[in-house]
Scaffold this motif. Structure first.
Motif, short mmCIF file in Angstrom:
data_model
loop_
_atom_site.label_atom_id
_atom_site.label_comp_id
_atom_site.label_asym_id
_atom_site.label_seq_id
_atom_site.Cartn_x
_atom_site.Cartn_y
_atom_site.Cartn_z
N THR A 153 76.25 24.40 53.74
CA THR A 153 76.54 24.95 55.07
C THR A 153 76.08 26.41 55.18
O THR A 153 75.82 26.89 56.28
CB THR A 153 78.05 24.90 55.37
OG1 THR A 153 78.74 25.44 54.24
CG2 THR A 153 78.53 23.49 55.63
N SER A 156 72.70 26.54 56.93
CA SER A 156 72.70 26.53 58.41
C SER A 156 73.23 27.84 58.96
O SER A 156 72.70 28.36 59.96
CB SER A 156 73.46 25.32 58.97
OG SER A 156 74.54 24.99 58.18
N ALA A 157 74.24 28.42 58.29
CA ALA A 157 74.78 29.71 58.76
C ALA A 157 73.70 30.79 58.70
O ALA A 157 73.59 31.64 59.60
CB ALA A 157 75.97 30.11 57.90
N THR A 158 72.88 30.76 57.64
CA THR A 158 71.83 31.77 57.50
C THR A 158 70.74 31.58 58.56
O THR A 158 70.24 32.55 59.14
CB THR A 158 71.23 31.73 56.08
OG1 THR A 158 72.30 31.87 55.14
CG2 THR A 158 70.22 32.84 55.86
N ILE A 159 70.38 30.30 58.80
CA ILE A 159 69.37 30.04 59.84
C ILE A 159 69.88 30.52 61.20
O ILE A 159 69.15 31.15 61.97
CB ILE A 159 68.99 28.53 59.87
CG1 ILE A 159 68.27 28.17 58.56
CG2 ILE A 159 68.11 28.21 61.08
CD1 ILE A 159 67.85 26.71 58.43
N GLU A 160 71.17 30.26 61.47
CA GLU A 160 71.75 30.73 62.74
C GLU A 160 71.71 32.25 62.84
O GLU A 160 71.41 32.82 63.89
CB GLU A 160 73.20 30.25 62.88
CG GLU A 160 73.30 28.84 63.43
CD GLU A 160 74.67 28.22 63.20
OE1 GLU A 160 75.67 28.98 63.19
OE2 GLU A 160 74.73 27.00 63.01
N ALA A 161 72.02 32.91 61.71
CA ALA A 161 72.02 34.39 61.70
C ALA A 161 70.61 34.93 61.96
O ALA A 161 70.45 35.93 62.66
CB ALA A 161 72.56 34.90 60.37
N THR A 163 68.36 33.42 63.72
CA THR A 163 68.10 33.18 65.15
C THR A 163 68.78 34.26 65.99
O THR A 163 68.17 34.85 66.88
CB THR A 163 68.64 31.78 65.56
OG1 THR A 163 68.07 30.82 64.66
CG2 THR A 163 68.27 31.44 66.99
N GLU A 164 70.07 34.53 65.68
CA GLU A 164 70.81 35.54 66.44
C GLU A 164 70.18 36.92 66.34
O GLU A 164 70.23 37.71 67.29
CB GLU A 164 72.27 35.61 65.94
CG GLU A 164 73.14 34.59 66.64
CD GLU A 164 74.45 34.35 65.91
OE1 GLU A 164 74.95 35.31 65.28
OE2 GLU A 164 74.95 33.22 65.97
N ARG A 168 64.05 34.40 63.95
CA ARG A 168 63.74 33.03 63.55
C ARG A 168 62.27 32.65 63.81
O ARG A 168 61.68 31.90 63.02
CB ARG A 168 64.68 32.04 64.24
CG ARG A 168 64.53 30.60 63.84
CD ARG A 168 64.86 30.38 62.38
NE ARG A 168 64.52 29.03 61.95
CZ ARG A 168 63.34 28.69 61.44
NH1 ARG A 168 62.39 29.59 61.29
NH2 ARG A 168 63.10 27.45 61.06
N VAL A 188 69.20 20.95 60.01
CA VAL A 188 69.58 22.36 60.17
C VAL A 188 68.43 23.20 60.77
O VAL A 188 68.57 24.40 60.93
CB VAL A 188 70.06 23.00 58.84
CG1 VAL A 188 71.32 22.31 58.34
CG2 VAL A 188 68.96 22.99 57.78
#
Ligand code: B12
Length: 211
Positions: A153, A156-161, A163-164, A168, A188
């Motif tokens: 998990t 996915s948290a790192t990919i989201e970070a 993106t934010e 990305r 993910v």
């Protein structure tokens, strides 16, 4: 010196014998790739199997990992050609909560050998640290390793970070580690997945359109 004795030394966690036997094998002309793929990696796989069935415990995994790292350090100069031209920068790290680094180190080594510049963030790397490293180094690729089902998990948290942080689209994300699959990578939103260090350079080059 036989590959069998290197396999046994890594399995037992006997770093001294592993080092001596690797030196001898190299001097005898055994290809370094054979030592890695036919002795060292199978030994770690066996350690994992024995741990799973309760015949080895964490301290034994740890000393086997140290013997493995000792062997890999001796093999590295033979596997990595320092004269190749840089194909780009890759930030690598083992994700938050995860301390496994043998696989990540091998992937980094193979990418370095293929001509990539490696920025290795180590283990237990938080999403914030990945983001900061991307901002600082402007890599073309981020490689994340996870060995535990509980730390998948963190990918996915790192990919989201990323993106934010608006990063990305600037980088390709490649993921790997024993529990990671192509299916998971797709889910993910990673750009690539490689099942082992041998195929990692090909996957990364394909993502960058390099051959
Ligand atoms: C060595 C080891 C340890 C060592 C790690 C030492 C180190 N410096 O790395 C120590 C003792 C510290 C350890 C601790 C633990 N471990 Co451990 N460990 C292992 C073991 C035996 C080998 C892992 C390894 O190095 N394999 C060899 C390398 C070459 O393979 P690899 O890591 O898969 O990497 C390859 C590919 O996956 C891929 N790859 C890897 N990363 C990346 C990244 C990218 C970008 C790409 C493209 C490819 C890629 O390429 C690599 C090279 O070919 C595995 C068993 C196994 N079979 O995986 C268990 C295993 C991963 N551990 C496990 C467990 C449970 C733990 C602990 C929780 C135990 C405990 N109770 O404390 C702790 C967790 C600590 C933590 N927070 O991380 C379980 C995980 C179960 C699960 N499903 O989640 C496993 C599977 C053992 C088992 N069969 O139960 N462990």
């Amino acid at each position: 010196m036989s590959l069998e004795s290197i396999y046994e030394a890594v399995l037992k966690g006997d770093a001294k014998t592993a080092a001596a036997d690797v030196e001898t094998a190299l001097n005898d002309g055994v290809p370094p790739g054979d030592i890695l793929h036919q002795a060292c990696i199978p030994a770690m796989t066996e350690v994992g199997r024995l741990f799973e069935i309760g015949e080895k415990f964490v301290p034994e995994m740890l000393i086997a990992a140290r013997a493995m790292q000792t062997a890999v350090n001796l093999l590295k100069p033979h596997l990595v050609d320092s004269d190749v031209q840089s194909l780009g920068k890759v930030v690598v790290g083992t994700v938050a909560g995860d301390l496994h680094d043998i696989g990540k180190n091998l992937v980094a080594m193979m990418l370095e050998g293929a001509g990539f510049e490696i920025i290795d963030l180590g283990t237990d790397v938080s999403a914030e640290k990945f983001v900061a490293a991307v901002q600082e180094n402007n890599p073309q690729v981020v490689g994340m390793s996870a060995l535990l089902t509980t730390t998948m998990t963190s990918i996915s948290a790192t990919i989201e970070a990323l993106t934010e942080a608006g990063l990305r689209d600037n980088v390709k994300v490649v993921v790997g580690g024993a529990p990671i699959t192509q299916d998971f990578a797709n889910k993910v939103g990673a750009d690539g997945f490689a099942p082992d260090a041998g195929s990692a350079p090909r996957v990364v080059k394909a993502l960058l359109g390099a051959s």
